[in-house]
Scaffold this active site. Structure first.
Site, short mmCIF file in Angstrom:
data_model
loop_
_atom_site.label_atom_id
_atom_site.label_comp_id
_atom_site.label_asym_id
_atom_site.label_seq_id
_atom_site.Cartn_x
_atom_site.Cartn_y
_atom_site.Cartn_z
N LYS A 290 -9.66 -2.44 1.53
CA LYS A 290 -9.35 -1.28 2.38
C LYS A 290 -10.16 -0.04 1.97
O LYS A 290 -10.62 0.72 2.81
CB LYS A 290 -7.86 -0.97 2.29
CG LYS A 290 -6.96 -2.13 2.67
CD LYS A 290 -7.20 -2.58 4.07
CE LYS A 290 -6.24 -3.69 4.46
NZ LYS A 290 -6.45 -4.16 5.83
N ASP B 45 -9.36 -9.79 8.95
CA ASP B 45 -8.85 -8.44 8.65
C ASP B 45 -9.87 -7.32 8.90
O ASP B 45 -9.48 -6.24 9.33
CB ASP B 45 -8.40 -8.39 7.18
CG ASP B 45 -7.53 -7.18 6.87
OD1 ASP B 45 -6.66 -6.84 7.70
OD2 ASP B 45 -7.72 -6.56 5.81
N TYR C 295 -1.44 -3.52 -6.77
CA TYR C 295 -1.26 -4.19 -5.47
C TYR C 295 -2.60 -4.27 -4.71
O TYR C 295 -3.38 -3.30 -4.70
CB TYR C 295 -0.21 -3.45 -4.62
CG TYR C 295 -0.19 -4.02 -3.22
CD1 TYR C 295 0.40 -5.27 -2.99
CD2 TYR C 295 -0.84 -3.40 -2.17
CE1 TYR C 295 0.34 -5.85 -1.74
CE2 TYR C 295 -0.90 -3.97 -0.91
CZ TYR C 295 -0.30 -5.19 -0.71
OH TYR C 295 -0.37 -5.77 0.53
N ARG D 67 2.00 -12.29 -0.71
CA ARG D 67 0.66 -12.59 -0.21
C ARG D 67 0.08 -13.87 -0.82
O ARG D 67 0.51 -14.32 -1.89
CB ARG D 67 -0.29 -11.43 -0.58
CG ARG D 67 0.11 -10.09 0.00
CD ARG D 67 -0.35 -9.95 1.41
NE ARG D 67 0.01 -8.70 2.03
CZ ARG D 67 -0.72 -8.10 2.97
NH1 ARG D 67 -1.86 -8.64 3.38
NH2 ARG D 67 -0.32 -6.99 3.54
N HIS E 162 -10.67 -2.39 11.45
CA HIS E 162 -9.57 -3.23 10.97
C HIS E 162 -9.32 -4.33 12.01
O HIS E 162 -8.35 -4.29 12.75
CB HIS E 162 -8.32 -2.34 10.80
CG HIS E 162 -7.19 -2.98 10.06
ND1 HIS E 162 -5.88 -2.57 10.21
CD2 HIS E 162 -7.16 -3.98 9.15
CE1 HIS E 162 -5.10 -3.28 9.42
NE2 HIS E 162 -5.85 -4.15 8.77
N ARG F 2 0.84 -1.19 0.00
CA ARG F 2 0.00 0.00 0.00
C ARG F 2 0.88 1.25 0.00
O ARG F 2 2.01 1.22 0.50
CB ARG F 2 -0.91 0.02 1.23
CG ARG F 2 -2.07 -0.95 1.14
CD ARG F 2 -2.97 -0.86 2.35
NE ARG F 2 -2.35 -1.38 3.54
CZ ARG F 2 -1.78 -0.63 4.48
NH1 ARG F 2 -1.76 0.68 4.38
NH2 ARG F 2 -1.22 -1.19 5.53
N SER G 4 -1.43 -3.82 10.24
CA SER G 4 -1.13 -4.77 9.18
C SER G 4 0.11 -5.58 9.53
O SER G 4 1.08 -5.04 10.08
CB SER G 4 -0.85 -4.01 7.88
OG SER G 4 -1.88 -3.08 7.65
#
Ligand code: OXD
Ligand code: MN
Length: 603
Positions: free
Chosen positions: A215, A286, A206, A375, A235, A78, A257
């Site tokens: 997000k 998440d 991404y 990821r 979150h 990010r 994160s």
């Protein structure tokens, strides 16, 4: 134009079709594809991406259905400095967000979108965040020119015809426009227009920048909507802990994160606990949307349908549930490869890397084989710990809210807030060391209120006030706790073993919620004494335990001072109630320092 598109056009989806038409006029794609979410569509896209190199097929004998995507090396995380919240009034975005005037922001990013999809396909992705039949769920539509985004959104959300049908019924949805553009960091923006329920993202493929349901929608836009509508978009992971009597207690926990949310949500109980009948159920890893139910308790859903988890560190010892989940039908991004094309990352004990995340022969001189923010994208139902309650339209009742960060010093293993306002202060004051999930320096301590620093779509001062507003008659709010799995000793090693052993701390939390376990009052909150925790079978020496459960009053006096400055940075938007709560704690610390023989309250 497909038949499907014509069918949509003849329906009541005027706002949607008009928006798609206007985006197509701006971006000039060669083709438009409305995603239906079908298997056939997924198979066709996969074949196309394998043919053009967007995806690489992994070893199908060991990892059936798995593929690898290598992103542009400058596009691996990010980008907080390029992420904007564009409100008419700058103060509504707050000092916690980067801001641009909406008209200027649209003009800047629309100039980039102009003609950017020439030669490409424009995909229209209708999606639902949350179970399709849940009143807590919300829908959106993402337009993108990236088939990789389509494939990820298919896993991470309820995407396709069923979501479109809900949009048709409701008539409202969040608009997200995305293009990978040229993947040029100089031509990259992630913009949010909460007043217009609109997201525009350009120049990155991404996950957090490009999978707009995650997000951008489920946190930044949803937090804004949640404030207006009286709920919370957070979150947080959601985990169900089933005790030997068969009662399941649901806990929502906020960590920044890459601080172990996925691991905690899939925790495997230590051997003795397993034998006694403890079980852990995953609802989400998440994001958590919570709102008061008819009985006054907070009910939570996970708006996502998949996990976009950090690969490095995932192994049999740390997260066997995740490892089992990602053995098939998973999209890997930026991991390394073994000689026989299996995915590999640092912390995975099996296998040896031969090709690094950029596709080069592996050479330790080039750094880690897998990118530290590599990821996996996997359907949540593939986790052996996945709870059927995750599909429940009413959500699950939350007993405890837990805040936590990476704090190598000062912050004890666990403590409980005295009441809701104290808990809100604990969440607001959260600090953590930065990680590789965002670009920038790693390991720098920063305040990250409720782990929402990069994700709160409005002024943090107003957000704290919104949290405080839940303290009202008729609500039976969860108890609030703070944990720190990351405390280090003088030798730089972690004091607490973490992972499955964290269940011991969750057990204390659950017992506290039921009014069962003991605790001692300290100026910073209620801490367990060593005897209040169940530590049988754990090899932890007394000195480590003492440090984990101690309150360093001098250190806390400095910390609370620093928290005061932080709260003041939101000016008059910070609620007076929060300042008062901080002052109450500062005074309690001062009183204890005046009377303590040494500067600590030992356990
Ligand atoms: C994530 C993040 O991807 O927080 O979940 O960066
Ligand atoms: Mn996250």
């Amino acid at each position: 134009m497909s038949q499907y598109t014509s069918a949509v056009r003849s329906s009541q989806l005027d706002a949607l079709t008009q928006w798609v038409d206007s985006v197509a006029r701006l971006t000039r794609p060669d083709r438009i594809h409305w995603c239906d979410g079908s298997q056939a569509e997924a198979a066709a896209l996969r074949a196309q991406m394998l043919a053009d190199g967007t995806l690489i097929e992994l070893n199908q004998a060991t990892h059936p259905g798995c593929t690898l995507h290598r992103s542009h090396p400058s596009d691996v995380a990010r980008v907080e400095h390029l992420t904007l919240v564009c409100t008419r009034n700058r103060d509504d975005a707050g000092p916690n967000n980067h801001w641009l005037d909406p008209a200027e922001a649209h003009a800047r990013i629309d100039a980039l979108f102009d003609g950017c999809m020439r030669g490409r396909t424009l995909y229209v992705i209708p999606y639902c965040m949350g179970p399709l039949d849940s009143p807590l769920s919300r829908c959106g539509v993402e337009i993108t020119d990236s088939p990789y985004v389509v494939a990820n959104m298919r896993i991470m959300t309820r995407m396709g015809s069923a979501a479109l049908a809900r949009i048709e019924r409701e008539g409202s949805f969040v608009k997200g426009l995305h293009s990978i553009g040229e993947l040029d960091p100089e031509r990259r923006w992630i913009m949010h227009f909460p007043e217009e329920l609109t997201i525009k993202s350009y120049g990155s493929g991404y996950g957090g920048n490009a999978l707009l349901g995650k997000k951008c929608h489920a946190l930044r836009i949803a937090s804004w909507q949640a404030r207006q509508e009286g709920w919370l978009a957070e979150h947080m992971l959601i985990v169900g802990v089933e005790d030997p009597r068969g009662n399941t207690h649901y806990i929502a926990a906020a960590f920044p994160s890459a601080c172990g949310k996925t691991n905690l949500s899939m925790l495997i109980p230590p051997e003795g606990y397993r034998r006694a009948g403890w079980k852990v159920w995953t609802i989400g890893d998440d994001i958590c949307w919570m709102r008061p139910g008819a009985d006054g308790r907070l009910y939570a859903i996970n708006p996502e349908a998949g996990f976009f988890g950090v690969a490095p560190g995932t192994d049999h010892g740390t997260n066997p549930n995740a490892l089992a989940a990602i053995g098939h039908d998973t999209i890997y991004t930026n991991v390394a490869l073994t000689a026989d094309n299996q995915p590999w990352w640092e912390g995975l004990h099996e296998g040896t890397p031969v090709t690094d995340w950029r596709g080069r022969p592996w050479d330790p001189a080039n750094g880690p084989a897998a990118h530290p923010n590599s990821r996996f994208t996997v359907a949540a139902r593939q986790a052996p710990s996945w709870s059927p309650m995750a599909e429940h339209p009413q959500g699950v009742p939350i007993s405890a809210i837990v805040f936590g960060g990476r704090r190598p010093s000062l912050v004890p293993l666990v403590f409980q807030a005295r009441d809701w306002a104290h808990g809100v202060l604990i969440g607001a004051a959260m600090g953590s060391e930065t990680t590789a999930a965002a670009t920038g320096a790693v390991g720098v301590l920063r305040r990250d209120s409720m782990a929402m620093k990069p994700f709160c779509g409005y002024n943090y001062g107003d957000y704290f006030a919104h949290w405080l507003s839940f303290e009202r008659a008729g609500l039976q709010l969860p108890q609030i706790f703070h944990v720190n799995w990351f405390r280090k000793g003088g030798d730089g090693k972690f004091l607490w073993p973490g992972f499955g052993e964290n269940l011991r701390v969750l057990e204390w939390i659950i017992e506290r919620c039921a009014g069962q376990a003991g605790a001692q009052e300290t100026p910073i909150g209620l801490l367990p004494r060593a005897d209040d925790l169940h530590l049988q079978g754990l090899s932890l020496d007394n000195a480590a335990l003492e440090q984990l459960l101690a309150v360093d009053l001098d250190g806390w006096a400095r910390e609370v001072e620093d928290i005061g400055q932080y709260l003041a940075s939101f000016g008059d938007r910070t609620p007076a109630r929060l300042h008062a709560e901080r002052e109450r704690i500062a005074a309690a610390i001062a009183r204890a320092r005046a009377t303590a023989p040494r500067s600590a309250v030992a356990s």
